[in-house]
Design an enzyme around this catalytic site. Structure first.
Site, PDB file in Angstrom:
ATOM      1  N   LYS A  43      55.670 -13.718  -8.719  1.00 57.73           N
ATOM      2  CA  LYS A  43      56.845 -13.659  -7.845  1.00 57.73           C
ATOM      3  C   LYS A  43      58.025 -14.350  -8.511  1.00 57.73           C
ATOM      4  O   LYS A  43      58.022 -15.562  -8.716  1.00 57.73           O
ATOM      5  CB  LYS A  43      56.582 -14.343  -6.504  1.00 57.73           C
ATOM      6  CG  LYS A  43      57.740 -14.155  -5.527  1.00 57.73           C
ATOM      7  CD  LYS A  43      57.700 -15.093  -4.347  1.00 57.73           C
ATOM      8  CE  LYS A  43      58.432 -16.385  -4.581  1.00 57.73           C
ATOM      9  NZ  LYS A  43      59.890 -16.255  -4.750  1.00 57.73           N
ATOM     10  N   GLY A  92      58.451 -25.241  -9.996  1.00 58.58           N
ATOM     11  CA  GLY A  92      59.487 -25.366  -8.972  1.00 58.58           C
ATOM     12  C   GLY A  92      59.552 -26.784  -8.447  1.00 58.58           C
ATOM     13  O   GLY A  92      59.233 -27.732  -9.169  1.00 58.58           O
ATOM     14  N   SER A  93      59.925 -26.912  -7.179  1.00 57.86           N
ATOM     15  CA  SER A  93      60.169 -28.246  -6.638  1.00 57.86           C
ATOM     16  C   SER A  93      58.867 -28.983  -6.338  1.00 57.86           C
ATOM     17  O   SER A  93      57.827 -28.365  -6.081  1.00 57.86           O
ATOM     18  CB  SER A  93      60.990 -28.140  -5.356  1.00 57.86           C
ATOM     19  OG  SER A  93      60.178 -27.644  -4.314  1.00 57.86           O
ATOM     20  N   THR A  94      58.946 -30.312  -6.333  1.00 59.79           N
ATOM     21  CA  THR A  94      57.785 -31.130  -6.018  1.00 59.79           C
ATOM     22  C   THR A  94      57.338 -30.898  -4.575  1.00 59.79           C
ATOM     23  O   THR A  94      56.134 -30.864  -4.291  1.00 59.79           O
ATOM     24  CB  THR A  94      58.094 -32.609  -6.284  1.00 59.79           C
ATOM     25  OG1 THR A  94      58.237 -32.775  -7.706  1.00 59.79           O
ATOM     26  CG2 THR A  94      56.991 -33.522  -5.794  1.00 59.79           C
ATOM     27  N   GLY A 139      55.362 -27.769  -4.567  1.00 63.85           N
ATOM     28  CA  GLY A 139      54.138 -28.015  -5.324  1.00 63.85           C
ATOM     29  C   GLY A 139      53.107 -28.762  -4.496  1.00 63.85           C
ATOM     30  O   GLY A 139      51.909 -28.453  -4.518  1.00 63.85           O
ATOM     31  N   GLU A 179      54.109 -27.255 -12.321  1.00 61.88           N
ATOM     32  CA  GLU A 179      55.146 -27.853 -13.158  1.00 61.88           C
ATOM     33  C   GLU A 179      56.323 -28.092 -12.237  1.00 61.88           C
ATOM     34  O   GLU A 179      56.980 -27.145 -11.808  1.00 61.88           O
ATOM     35  CB  GLU A 179      55.473 -26.888 -14.317  1.00 61.88           C
ATOM     36  CG  GLU A 179      56.046 -27.596 -15.514  1.00 61.88           C
ATOM     37  CD  GLU A 179      57.554 -27.669 -15.447  1.00 61.88           C
ATOM     38  OE1 GLU A 179      58.050 -28.643 -14.835  1.00 61.88           O
ATOM     39  OE2 GLU A 179      58.219 -26.781 -15.968  1.00 61.88           O
ATOM     40  N   CYS A 202      64.379 -28.818 -15.012  1.00 60.64           N
ATOM     41  CA  CYS A 202      63.505 -29.825 -14.416  1.00 60.64           C
ATOM     42  C   CYS A 202      63.356 -31.039 -15.326  1.00 60.64           C
ATOM     43  O   CYS A 202      63.154 -32.150 -14.872  1.00 60.64           O
ATOM     44  CB  CYS A 202      62.140 -29.228 -14.108  1.00 60.64           C
ATOM     45  SG  CYS A 202      61.478 -28.285 -15.473  1.00 60.64           S
ATOM     46  N   GLU A 245      66.137 -35.668  -7.727  1.00 61.11           N
ATOM     47  CA  GLU A 245      66.521 -34.619  -8.658  1.00 61.11           C
ATOM     48  C   GLU A 245      67.717 -33.859  -8.088  1.00 61.11           C
ATOM     49  O   GLU A 245      67.632 -33.289  -7.004  1.00 61.11           O
ATOM     50  CB  GLU A 245      65.330 -33.670  -8.863  1.00 61.11           C
ATOM     51  CG  GLU A 245      65.582 -32.641  -9.922  1.00 61.11           C
ATOM     52  CD  GLU A 245      64.342 -31.801 -10.215  1.00 61.11           C
ATOM     53  OE1 GLU A 245      63.593 -31.489  -9.283  1.00 61.11           O
ATOM     54  OE2 GLU A 245      64.133 -31.469 -11.401  1.00 61.11           O
TER      55      GLU A 245
END
Lengths: 293, 474
Positions: B181, B232-234, B237, B254, B288, B385
């Protein structure tokens, strides 16, 4: 003078935290029996506070332990094998009591445990070159990757293999410079708690391995959710529902989790508790720095 | 500053008016007919429409990938799989300029970067991993390592084609099939890649591409895949790690970062300033591993800041398709408002803000390169971030203090070290809690070099021998 049999001095089985042998901070203990129902001893029943103390001790010990030379870490693990060899008879007895195994079979298991310690003692100064290496990048850079310890690893040790399984779980973690908080088999914790005495006399710095006895359902959730724990081994969690809950709790701080039932050789275990670090540096005078700007 | 005449890129890629989902080797519309638009962030104009995958489409794509894995890709020899990947690498090289322009239009990043970095590095990833396909037994992961099966992959909008390559190349080399995706704001190059797979004659179902937003991603995570790979974002994740808990699905993540770029007093200052600028303003700071915290030793702080500001004054912000552009458009209105909001907290918390006096285009999403000084560790701009062209400057006195401050974040993705002293580099690299350390350089990437983070930056590596582990049953 009346004649009577000498009264045997029984051991109080305590926790092993930060190189010391405390009772549970909660003051609680629980009775431990052999499979045939014979009462063996009372073991400390670790609490949330004990788990947190153990994590704090492991954290404090981690950086200095990882900073030791690999050669020294190897010698200390080997020393632990020497100490266990010297007390093999005692451990065979404790193991036979704990599991109901035939004493000779139990001695064989202790010998295997000793040999596993020797095996991992030899890994400390080799896994870095086996797992890491130089990377041939497409530019004028020196680039290399090395495995580094994850940090603090919490281990729920196997329930039915209380000595060999426990050593197999934590030895690869500490061989690579991690420190460990190990929750011993709930029903058979005594060999693990005695192992603390072996570790304490092996020049292993206090806090590198911390041994707790108690209920998996009570202690493991605190380890899984503790923000200062970096890796979680669920090998000894028999209840699949609890294992899923613990994994979800560990996800909150993105811990590395080893699920129950996972097989793997020594290298797989060494890899499990390490993270790769890659370092770049320009090579050649022209490379300079910067980049696109 | 020199005035440059406009130097627009002349190649125009063949962008279709509408794209379908790529399932089982064909473009098809969504079961429920859902469609969304992709916008050029430098003009705010719609570029094309694309089908949005729902749960039924995810199930269809996973089934197609499963079939392809069982009937063709799994049984195929590694050497043959490798040849498909080599072919894909070659086709990407042949169409490099079209992909670069398309990427700049859909994403907003400067053509200089897509042309010289994103696309060539993506092609390199396919070429590199192609060679692994018949050599997996030499990777140190067992005598005969097996693929996992079907892999679900979710990638971000900051390096759309490159992240696709990081995900798809190792997965296919290891014998898996994929359902990927792309991000909702940048599906274009993934769809062009689907066309390229057709051209390469890649067997149907080996690669499936499902454009969509968060709901599509979570449907993919929950579907019958064997593995989930996410960049992507924490926050997302963490949600994925929870969603797969208790399952047999393997996962690699990641995630975010808040990298420190440490400049010691014995650093080569000019090079360090170049590296700091590259570290935070590369790709508008939508990186990132961006060097978003500059830690500079107090004794050289004034000099470094003066030269840094002088350098930032010369950056050209504007048309992504102009070959002289250094900083392009912010990827979306949503991201722009996020950057604005976090930047306002910096001012609110008492940091000093500085921006160069550059003109911004009237239409599109833009943000001036921004430098905060007087930043304290507790401020949000030092902890969170920002994912934009915003640098937070902190100072330190001793090397130990530098390391402590660098490590004082839940993240652990990357770090930079600037000093002419070799032993200090190795000393610092050993102590920095980061998966990648750049010494006297920054933002270097290569297919042969494993990339990934520690702590809340996730787990698993991409690239290199170590990256193969993520796609093999070991």
């Amino acid at each position: 003078m009346s004649e009577h049999e000498r009264l045997r001095v029984k051991k109080t089985y305590k926790l092993y935290v930060g190189g010391k042998f405390p009772r549970s901070e909660s003051g609680r203990s629980y009775p431990v029996s052999s499979p045939d129902g014979t009462e063996l001893a009372n073991a400390a029943l670790a609490s949330r506070k004990d788990a947190r103390d153990a994590v704090a001790a492991a954290r404090k010990a981690q950086r200095p332990w990882a900073g030791q030379t690999a050669y020294l870490r190897g010698q200390i693990l080997y020393r632990a094998a020497e100490m266990l060899e010297g007390r093999a008879g005692q451990f065979a007895e404790e193991l036979a009591d704990a599991t109901g195994a035939d004493p000779r079979e139990a001695l064989g298991t202790v010998e295997q445990a000793i040999d596993r310690l020797v095996h991992y003692a030899g890994w400390t100064d080799k896994y870095t070159s086996v797992l890491g290496g130089a990377n041939p990048v497409g530019g004028p850079y020196f680039n290399h990757t090395t495995p580094e310890p994850l940090g603090v690893v919490a281990v729920v040790a196997p329930q039915d293999d209380p000595l060999l399984g426990l050593i197999e779980a934590f030895a690869p973690a500490i061989a690579t410079g991690n420190t460990a908080v190990v929750l011993a088999s709930e029903a058979k914790p005594l060999p693990a708690l005695s192992l603390g005495e072996v570790l304490a006399t092996s020049d292993l710095p206090g806090g590198v391995v911390n041994l707790l006895s108690g209920k998996v359902s009570e202690v493991a959730p605190h380890l899984a959710s503790h923000a200062d724990v970096n890796g979680l081994d669920l090998g000894g969690v028999a209840d699949a529902g609890l294992a899923a809950e613990l994994e979800a709790a560990a996800a909150e701080t993105l811990k590395v989790v080893r699920r129950p039932g996972r097989d793997g050789g020594a290298l797989d275990l060494l890899r499990q508790w390490t993270e790769y670090k890659t370092v770049w540096h320009p090579a050649g005078m022209a490379a300079g720095a910067g980049g696109a700007y | 500053m020199f005035e440059y005449a406009p130097a627009p890129e002349s190649v125009r890629p063949d962008i279709k008016e509408h794209y379908g989902l790529f399932i089982g080797g064909e473009f098809v519309d969504a079961e429920d007919g859902a469609v969304f638009k992709s916008v050029n962030p430098s003009t705010e104009e719609a570029l094309f429409t694309v089908a949005e995958a729902g749960e039924a489409d995810v199930a269809k794509a996973v089934a197609a990938a499963r079939r392809a894995h069982e009937t063709v890709w799994g049984p195929m020899s590694g050497a043959e799989r490798g040849k498909y990947l080599f072919r894909i690498a070659r086709l990407l090289q042949e169409k490099a300029r079209e992909f670069a322009v398309a990427e700049s239009m859909d994403n907003g990043k400067p053509i200089k970067e897509t042309r010289d970095f994103d696309v060539p590095t993506a092609a390199q990833h396919f070429f590199y991993h192609a060679g692994w396909a018949d050599k997996l037994s030499y990777a140190g992961l067992g005598a005969d390592p097996k693929p996992l099966g079907v892999v679900g992959q979710v990638i971000p909008w900051n390096f759309p084609l490159l992240m696709l390559a990081w995900k798809i190349a190792p997965a296919l080399a290891c014998g898996n099939t994929v359902v990927l995706k792309p991000a909702e704001t940048t599906p274009l190059t993934a769809l062009m890649f689907a066309e390229l797979c057709q051209e390469a004659g890649l067997p149907a179902g080996v690669v499936n591409i499902l454009p969509g937003a968060g709901a599509t991603g979570s449907a993919l995570v929950d579907s019958a895949v064997d593995k989930v790979a996410f960049t992507g974002s924490t926050a997302v994740g963490r949600a994925i790690a929870k969603a797969v808990a208790g399952s047999k699905k393997k996962v690699t993540l990641e995630l975010g970062g808040k990298a420190a770029n440490i400049v010691f007093d014995d650093a080569p200052i000019d090079q360090a300033v170049e590296g700091v600028v590259n570290g935070i303003f590369f790709n508008q700071g939508h990186v990132c591993c961006a060097g978003s915290r500059l830690l500079v030793q107090e004794s050289v702080a004034d000099e470094v800041l003066e030269r840094l500001k002088a350098r930032v004054e010369t950056l050209r912000v504007g048309d992504p398709l102009d070959k002289n552009t250094d900083i392009g458009a912010i990827n979306s209105a949503e991201q722009l408002s996020r950057i604005r909001a976090l930047t306002e907290t910096g001012e609110g918390e008492g940091a000093d803000v500085w921006q160069p006096a550059c003109d911004l285009p009237e239409r599109g999403f833009w943000f001036r390169p921004t430098v905060f000084t007087g930043v304290q560790q507790s401020m949000r701009i030092a902890q969170e971030e920002i994912f934009g062209p915003v640098l937070s400057v902190l100072t330190f006195r001793t090397p130990d203090e530098a390391i402590a401050k660098a490590n004082n974040t839940p993240y652990g993705l990357s770090a930079g070290v600037w000093t002419e002293k070799g032993s200090k580099i190795l000393w610092a690299a050993e102590r920095l809690r980061a998966g990648v350390v750049w010494a006297n350089t920054f933002n270097q990437f290569d297919a042969a070099s494993p990339f990934g983070g520690l702590k809340e930056s996730g787990y698993g590596r991409e690239g290199g021998r170590q990256g193969l582990e993520a796609y093999l049953d070991v």
